[in-house]
Design a protein around this motif. Structure first.
Motif, PDB file in Angstrom:
ATOM      1  N   ILE A   3      -3.400  10.019   4.601  1.00 12.17           N
ATOM      2  CA  ILE A   3      -2.434   9.337   5.448  1.00 12.17           C
ATOM      3  C   ILE A   3      -3.073   8.102   6.072  1.00 12.17           C
ATOM      4  O   ILE A   3      -4.095   8.199   6.746  1.00 12.17           O
ATOM      5  CB  ILE A   3      -1.915  10.263   6.565  1.00 12.17           C
ATOM      6  N   LEU A   4      -2.455   6.952   5.852  1.00  8.50           N
ATOM      7  CA  LEU A   4      -2.910   5.694   6.437  1.00  8.50           C
ATOM      8  C   LEU A   4      -2.043   5.356   7.640  1.00  8.50           C
ATOM      9  O   LEU A   4      -0.820   5.311   7.543  1.00  8.50           O
ATOM     10  CB  LEU A   4      -2.826   4.584   5.393  1.00  8.50           C
ATOM     11  N   ASP A  24      -6.551  19.462   7.469  1.00 10.56           N
ATOM     12  CA  ASP A  24      -7.103  19.181   6.139  1.00 10.56           C
ATOM     13  C   ASP A  24      -6.699  17.804   5.614  1.00 10.56           C
ATOM     14  O   ASP A  24      -7.173  17.391   4.557  1.00 10.56           O
ATOM     15  CB  ASP A  24      -6.627  20.249   5.140  1.00 10.56           C
ATOM     16  N   GLU A  25      -5.831  17.114   6.374  1.00 15.10           N
ATOM     17  CA  GLU A  25      -5.385  15.801   5.915  1.00 15.10           C
ATOM     18  C   GLU A  25      -6.496  14.757   6.087  1.00 15.10           C
ATOM     19  O   GLU A  25      -7.252  14.796   7.056  1.00 15.10           O
ATOM     20  CB  GLU A  25      -4.146  15.352   6.697  1.00 15.10           C
ATOM     21  N   GLU A  26      -6.574  13.844   5.138  1.00 17.57           N
ATOM     22  CA  GLU A  26      -7.517  12.722   5.253  1.00 17.57           C
ATOM     23  C   GLU A  26      -6.799  11.575   5.949  1.00 17.57           C
ATOM     24  O   GLU A  26      -5.777  11.085   5.459  1.00 17.57           O
ATOM     25  CB  GLU A  26      -7.993  12.282   3.875  1.00 17.57           C
ATOM     26  N   GLU A  45      -4.252  -5.752  -1.111  1.00 18.47           N
ATOM     27  CA  GLU A  45      -5.627  -5.429  -1.483  1.00 18.47           C
ATOM     28  C   GLU A  45      -6.082  -4.114  -0.855  1.00 18.47           C
ATOM     29  O   GLU A  45      -6.614  -3.236  -1.541  1.00 18.47           O
ATOM     30  CB  GLU A  45      -6.536  -6.575  -1.042  1.00 18.47           C
ATOM     31  N   ARG A  46      -5.876  -3.974   0.459  1.00 14.62           N
ATOM     32  CA  ARG A  46      -6.365  -2.786   1.162  1.00 14.62           C
ATOM     33  C   ARG A  46      -5.638  -1.510   0.741  1.00 14.62           C
ATOM     34  O   ARG A  46      -6.252  -0.449   0.617  1.00 14.62           O
ATOM     35  CB  ARG A  46      -6.229  -2.958   2.683  1.00 14.62           C
ATOM     36  N   VAL A  47      -4.332  -1.614   0.528  1.00 18.36           N
ATOM     37  CA  VAL A  47      -3.571  -0.423   0.122  1.00 18.36           C
ATOM     38  C   VAL A  47      -3.968   0.014  -1.281  1.00 18.36           C
ATOM     39  O   VAL A  47      -4.117   1.218  -1.545  1.00 18.36           O
ATOM     40  CB  VAL A  47      -2.054  -0.692   0.216  1.00 18.36           C
ATOM     41  N   ARG A  48      -4.173  -0.934  -2.178  1.00 21.29           N
ATOM     42  CA  ARG A  48      -4.632  -0.566  -3.524  1.00 21.29           C
ATOM     43  C   ARG A  48      -6.003   0.084  -3.486  1.00 21.29           C
ATOM     44  O   ARG A  48      -6.278   1.050  -4.211  1.00 21.29           O
ATOM     45  CB  ARG A  48      -4.674  -1.813  -4.416  1.00 21.29           C
ATOM     46  N   GLU A  49      -6.880  -0.435  -2.636  1.00 22.45           N
ATOM     47  CA  GLU A  49      -8.238   0.117  -2.513  1.00 22.45           C
ATOM     48  C   GLU A  49      -8.222   1.558  -2.020  1.00 22.45           C
ATOM     49  O   GLU A  49      -8.965   2.405  -2.516  1.00 22.45           O
ATOM     50  CB  GLU A  49      -9.069  -0.732  -1.545  1.00 22.45           C
ATOM     51  N   THR A  50      -7.403   1.834  -1.023  1.00 27.79           N
ATOM     52  CA  THR A  50      -7.421   3.148  -0.366  1.00 27.79           C
ATOM     53  C   THR A  50      -6.484   4.160  -1.010  1.00 27.79           C
ATOM     54  O   THR A  50      -6.703   5.364  -0.891  1.00 27.79           O
ATOM     55  CB  THR A  50      -7.054   3.008   1.116  1.00 27.79           C
ATOM     56  N   ASP A  51      -5.430   3.676  -1.675  1.00 25.38           N
ATOM     57  CA  ASP A  51      -4.497   4.530  -2.420  1.00 25.38           C
ATOM     58  C   ASP A  51      -4.000   5.726  -1.592  1.00 25.38           C
ATOM     59  O   ASP A  51      -4.206   6.885  -1.969  1.00 25.38           O
ATOM     60  CB  ASP A  51      -5.186   5.025  -3.702  1.00 25.38           C
ATOM     61  N   GLU A  91       3.871   0.494  -4.702  1.00 23.08           N
ATOM     62  CA  GLU A  91       2.980   0.236  -5.837  1.00 23.08           C
ATOM     63  C   GLU A  91       2.006   1.385  -6.090  1.00 23.08           C
ATOM     64  O   GLU A  91       1.575   1.594  -7.218  1.00 23.08           O
ATOM     65  CB  GLU A  91       2.203  -1.065  -5.606  1.00 23.08           C
ATOM     66  N   VAL A  92       1.650   2.125  -5.021  1.00 21.96           N
ATOM     67  CA  VAL A  92       0.723   3.261  -5.187  1.00 21.96           C
ATOM     68  C   VAL A  92       1.467   4.585  -5.061  1.00 21.96           C
ATOM     69  O   VAL A  92       0.861   5.634  -4.898  1.00 21.96           O
ATOM     70  CB  VAL A  92      -0.442   3.187  -4.173  1.00 21.96           C
ATOM     71  N   ASN A  93       2.812   4.518  -5.103  1.00 23.48           N
ATOM     72  CA  ASN A  93       3.672   5.704  -5.032  1.00 23.48           C
ATOM     73  C   ASN A  93       3.506   6.462  -3.715  1.00 23.48           C
ATOM     74  O   ASN A  93       3.533   7.699  -3.678  1.00 23.48           O
ATOM     75  CB  ASN A  93       3.410   6.647  -6.211  1.00 23.48           C
ATOM     76  N   ALA A  94       3.334   5.728  -2.632  1.00 30.42           N
ATOM     77  CA  ALA A  94       3.165   6.345  -1.316  1.00 30.42           C
ATOM     78  C   ALA A  94       4.488   6.371  -0.555  1.00 30.42           C
ATOM     79  O   ALA A  94       5.348   5.505  -0.733  1.00 30.42           O
ATOM     80  CB  ALA A  94       2.115   5.580  -0.506  1.00 30.42           C
TER      81      ALA A  94
END
Length: 287
Positions: A3-4, A24-26, A45-51, A91-94
């Motif tokens: 979770i971001l 247990d969530e990251e 850029e940041r969202v792709r990096e962290t997925d 784009e990252v299916n979030a």
């Protein structure tokens, strides 16, 4: 689940971190120094990096008066930025969780507004937040829009002073306290709102628009009286009208949000704002 949280230094961002601590969530926590949500390229850029699996956007431009003076900044923070963030999430299916506001309504309904009521913002802040709702949903169908109001709670950033803290500072300094008595809303405790978000994600309710506030409503004047009563502070509070406050920005008189959809999906209404305020003062201010 990863979770971001954006806008992580504010009241809701701080509450979310506490809610998820020890689970247990990251959890990835980004304040403005980690991610400026008005920087399109950096968001991608940041969202792709962290997925991440989920993005909870608590960031925004919340200064109502300043929004009138700088429309571009208000729209970048409240509309374009969230839209870009939601597109990056897709784009990252979030899943995207975005916080909306009561200020999208014109305030003419004393009984309050449901999710089915037609928005009609009176000012730039409300208009930019409404635009943000649309851009978020257009960019990513896997989105939750949660409208809330009058949020109070602890924040990591010392600069983020909520209404409760500002009133207590005024009382401590001996400043004359005059508070608007003709604007009504639903004060909302950040940890209670954070718990609602967690329940929504765990229950995987249908994507869409929801109102999420503590139960009940009051004026800013009544809210102030309750703050001082719970703190045992005897100071005079003078009611005034919005016109007398000197603001140049039109504000809704009744921006009460009625939470109709969440209870229909098995998420109980939040406790009263009075109970929540007492909890906040007892455990986060007096201690």
């Amino acid at each position: 689940m990863k979770i971001l949280i954006t806008g992580a230094e504010g009241q809701l961002g701080t509450a979310l971190q506490k809610i998820y601590a020890g689970t247990d969530e990251e959890i990835l926590v980004w304040g403005k120094s980690e991610l400026d949500v008005t920087n399109h390229a950096r968001i991608q850029e940041r969202v792709r990096e962290t997925d991440p699996d989920v993005i909870i956007n608590c960031a925004g431009f919340h200064m109502v008066e300043a929004a009138e003076a700088d429309i571009e900044i208000a729209y970048r923070g409240n509309a374009f930025g969230p839209g870009w963030l939601s597109h990056a999430a897709k784009e990252v299916n979030a899943t995207m969780v975005h916080l909306g506001t009561d200020y999208i309504f014109d305030g003419t309904k004393p009984e309050g507004y449901t999710e089915a009521d037609l928005p009609c913002p009176l000012n730039v802040h409300g208009a930019s937040k409404l635009a943000g709702e649309h851009l978020v949903v257009m960019a990513n169908p896997k989105s939750y829009i949660l409208r809330t109001s009058w949020v109070f709670g602890s924040a990591q950033s010392a600069q983020k002073k909520n209404f409760v803290l500002r009133m207590l500072e005024k009382a401590k300094s001996g400043e004359q306290i005059r508070v608007v008595a003709d604007q009504y809303g639903s004060p909302t405790y950040a940890p209670d709102l954070a718990n609602i978000i967690r329940s929504i994600l765990e229950k995987k309710i249908p994507f869409g628009l929801y109102h999420a506030t503590n139960s009940g409503s009051c004026s800013w004047y009544e809210f102030t009286q309750k703050i001082f009563a719970l703190c045992g502070i005897a100071v005079p509070v003078t009611p005034m009208t919005t016109a007398e406050s000197g603001t140049k920005v039109r504000r809704p008189q009744y921006s009460i949000l009625k939470n109709t959809r969440l209870p229909e999906l098995g998420i109980p209404p939040l406790r009263s704002w009075e109970e929540a305020l007492a909890d906040y003062i007892q455990h986060e201010i007096k201690n």
